[in-house]
Design a protein around this motif. Structure first.
Motif, short mmCIF file in Angstrom:
data_model
loop_
_atom_site.label_atom_id
_atom_site.label_comp_id
_atom_site.label_asym_id
_atom_site.label_seq_id
_atom_site.Cartn_x
_atom_site.Cartn_y
_atom_site.Cartn_z
N ASP A 43 3.15 -5.99 -12.87
CA ASP A 43 2.98 -6.02 -14.32
C ASP A 43 2.73 -7.42 -14.87
OD1 ASP A 43 3.36 -3.27 -14.51
OD2 ASP A 43 5.54 -3.47 -14.66
N PHE A 44 2.53 -8.39 -13.99
CA PHE A 44 2.28 -9.76 -14.43
C PHE A 44 0.87 -9.89 -15.00
CE2 PHE A 44 5.64 -10.29 -11.28
CZ PHE A 44 6.55 -11.04 -12.01
N ALA A 45 0.68 -10.89 -15.83
CA ALA A 45 -0.65 -11.16 -16.42
C ALA A 45 -1.64 -11.57 -15.32
CB ALA A 45 -0.54 -12.27 -17.46
N PRO A 46 -2.91 -11.25 -15.51
CA PRO A 46 -3.94 -11.66 -14.54
C PRO A 46 -4.00 -13.18 -14.43
CG PRO A 46 -4.84 -10.09 -16.13
CD PRO A 46 -3.48 -10.47 -16.63
N VAL A 47 -4.28 -13.66 -13.22
CA VAL A 47 -4.43 -15.09 -12.98
C VAL A 47 -5.74 -15.33 -12.23
CG1 VAL A 47 -1.97 -15.63 -12.97
CG2 VAL A 47 -3.10 -14.96 -10.85
#
Length: 91
Positions: A43-47
């Motif tokens: 669920d982390f933001a795209p990098v």
């Protein structure tokens, strides 16, 4: 480091990549291209992730952190698994 077959699976085309990367050590003779992908883990933001895409599968998929101010590279970490990863859309 990104093995050739994984790049192909992500939809990359070798002849479309123009940024040459010079590798050293035992990979000094292996052609490589610099690419940027967008990765999402859970669920982390795209990098955005920069890789040296090698024209061989005799390398491990590696993530590392380059510190350009100190001109050194930290220890690379073998990537576990992305839930989703694809070519960067330029953002």
């Amino acid at each position: 480091m990104l093995p050739y077959s994984i790049g192909v699976q992500l939809g990359l085309v070798w002849t479309q990549q123009r940024t040459a990367v010079v590798l050293s050590g035992n990979l000094a003779l292996v052609p490589a291209r610099g690419i940027v992908l967008t990765g999402v883990v859970g669920d982390f933001a795209p990098v955005r992730l920069a890789f040296a895409w090698t024209q061989t599968d005799n390398v491990r998929l590696l993530l590392g952190q380059a510190n350009f101010l100190w001109s050194s590279t930290s220890a690379s970490i073998v990537l576990g698994r992305f839930s989703r990863c694809g070519p960067s859309n330029g953002r």
